[in-house]
Structure formats: C-alpha cells, structure tokens
Scaffold this motif. Structure first.
Motif, PDB file in Angstrom:
ATOM      1  N   UNK A 269      89.214  52.215  68.888  1.00  0.00           N
ATOM      2  CA  UNK A 269      88.511  53.485  69.064  1.00  0.00           C
ATOM      3  C   UNK A 269      87.056  53.440  68.640  1.00  0.00           C
ATOM      4  N   UNK A 270      86.624  52.339  68.030  1.00  0.00           N
ATOM      5  CA  UNK A 270      85.236  52.233  67.582  1.00  0.00           C
ATOM      6  C   UNK A 270      84.257  52.286  68.759  1.00  0.00           C
ATOM      7  N   UNK A 271      84.667  51.729  69.897  1.00  0.00           N
ATOM      8  CA  UNK A 271      83.778  51.707  71.060  1.00  0.00           C
ATOM      9  C   UNK A 271      83.422  53.105  71.530  1.00  0.00           C
ATOM     10  N   UNK A 272      84.428  53.986  71.625  1.00  0.00           N
ATOM     11  CA  UNK A 272      84.177  55.364  72.063  1.00  0.00           C
ATOM     12  C   UNK A 272      83.296  56.096  71.068  1.00  0.00           C
ATOM     13  N   UNK A 273      83.530  55.862  69.780  1.00  0.00           N
ATOM     14  CA  UNK A 273      82.729  56.517  68.747  1.00  0.00           C
ATOM     15  C   UNK A 273      81.265  56.109  68.860  1.00  0.00           C
ATOM     16  N   UNK A 274      81.006  54.817  69.026  1.00  0.00           N
ATOM     17  CA  UNK A 274      79.617  54.349  69.109  1.00  0.00           C
ATOM     18  C   UNK A 274      78.949  54.767  70.416  1.00  0.00           C
ATOM     19  N   UNK A 275      79.753  54.976  71.468  1.00  0.00           N
ATOM     20  CA  UNK A 275      79.198  55.433  72.735  1.00  0.00           C
ATOM     21  C   UNK A 275      78.567  56.810  72.573  1.00  0.00           C
ATOM     22  N   UNK A 276      79.262  57.705  71.891  1.00  0.00           N
ATOM     23  CA  UNK A 276      78.776  59.075  71.750  1.00  0.00           C
ATOM     24  C   UNK A 276      78.004  59.306  70.456  1.00  0.00           C
ATOM     25  N   UNK A 277      78.157  58.435  69.497  1.00  0.00           N
ATOM     26  CA  UNK A 277      77.442  58.584  68.226  1.00  0.00           C
ATOM     27  C   UNK A 277      76.864  57.237  67.810  1.00  0.00           C
ATOM     28  N   UNK A 278      75.890  56.712  68.554  1.00  0.00           N
ATOM     29  CA  UNK A 278      75.328  55.388  68.233  1.00  0.00           C
ATOM     30  C   UNK A 278      74.660  55.330  66.867  1.00  0.00           C
TER      31      UNK A 278
END
Length: 211
Positions: free
Chosen positions: A188-197
């Motif tokens: 789930x880290x990928x989705x988090x960094x996509x929207x909250x870099x």
C-alpha cells in the motif's frame, strides 16, 4: 497490471495513455477540438510524479515540465494506482538502462578533480546535521489527499501519525511514528506516495537523520 489507461472527462473528452516498449503513447480525443497524439520517452520522465490540483503529473528530468498529465483516480482508484506504479517503475528502468549505455568521460591524470561538498548545515558545537523543518501545510495536504483518494482502515494509523505531526511538527517522535506506520503498509506504500509524495520527502535522510 495493465499497460493502458483510459480516462474520460465530460467536457475535455477522452485520453488514452499506453506504455509501449520504451515510450508512452498519448491520444486525446475532445468534442471541441482536434484530436491530439504524442509520444514521450520513458527515460525522459521523473519516476516520482507530483500532484497539481486534480491531476497527477510526470515531469521532465531536464526542466521539470509536465510531460504526462493524469486525472486523479480515474477511471477508478485501483486501476489508476496500478498504472501509475507501473509507469514509475518503467520510467526508472529505462533511465537506468540509458545511463548504462551512455559513455562517461575518461579520467585523466592532468590534475585532481573534486566534487563540491553538499550544502549541509552543521552546528559548530556538536557537528550534528540539522534536521530540515517540517512543512505543516504540506502535511495537511497529504492528510486531505489520502482521506479523499485512498481511505480504508489500513491507513488510519498513518493518518493519525500525520495529524500528530501536523499539530507538533518539531516533535521527532512523531516522525519516527510516521516512519513505522508507513513501513507496515507494505504494497500500500505505492498508493500513499502517489497521492501524498511529501511523505516520501519526510522520510528521507534530511528529515530523519537524527531519529
């Protein structure tokens, strides 16, 4: 994992973004203007996109100009996140492959060349690297974007850590807690960094060096 993303907008029409070999083909069809088609080389892209209002943009490595612009979470969050993660991966792979094939200048013996030291702020008394200040407004934006576009019980602890950091940005323990909650997310880290870099920036060496 699909190599093609189709996004539809009621006014701006349809855009198809497809990863083909070492490039991205973009086709935009609009009811109000002529169709557009362009191709962007993967090696030209910064692998970490930025969020600009309601869009996610992949910028140029050379001048930070937006080369690929995507509507956030369209056609749905799952398909969007999968495509973005694949595009990030392919962009980095193509850049690495290009860098390997690019010849570098041969070293000479005509003098010593030294790299300029990085600009690091140091306390004269203790010689400890100074931690960068936390941008409260960026933390707030991260909370809003994650709440709106990701959600789910799995990120509740992460949001709690962000809110604690927002209320007390100078507290190193909140950064440590944020790092721990981020690590537990796994894929789930990928989705988090996509929207909250900005979370990726917070967890970089300049912020967490003293933890």
């Amino acid at each position: 994992m699909g190599t093609k993303l189709v996004q539809k907008h009621l006014i701006k029409g349809t855009r198809e973004i497809e990863i083909v070999d070492d490039a991205v083909n973009i086709h935009i069809r609009s009811p109000f203007r002529k169709d557009e088609a362009l191709t962007v080389r993967l090696a030209e892209l910064n692998p970490e996109p930025i969020i600009s209002q309601s869009r996610l943009e992949f910028t140029s490595r050379d001048n930070n100009e937006a080369l690929i612009s995507l509507y956030l979470a369209k056609p749905n969050a799952e398909e969007f996140n999968a495509f973005v993660n694949l595009l990030k991966q392919k962009a980095q792979q193509e850049y690495n492959a290009t860098a390997i094939l690019t010849p570098t200048a041969s070293p000479t013996l005509e003098g010593n060349v030294y790299d300029e030291p990085p600009d690091i702020e140091v306390h004269e008394e203790s010689a400890e690297i100074v931690r960068k200040p936390v941008r409260v407004e960026a933390v707030e934006e991260s909370i809003n974007m994650l709440s709106k576009y990701v959600g789910g019980e799995e990120i509740v602890p992460l949001l709690s850590a962000l809110k604690a950091l927002q209320s007390d940005p100078d507290n190193i323990e909140h950064l440590s807690r944020l790092a721990g909650e981020f690590d537990t997310l796994g894929p789930g880290q990928g989705a988090v960094l996509t929207y909250a870099p900005y979370i990726g920036i917070l967890l970089s060496d300049g912020y967490t060096r003293n933890l």
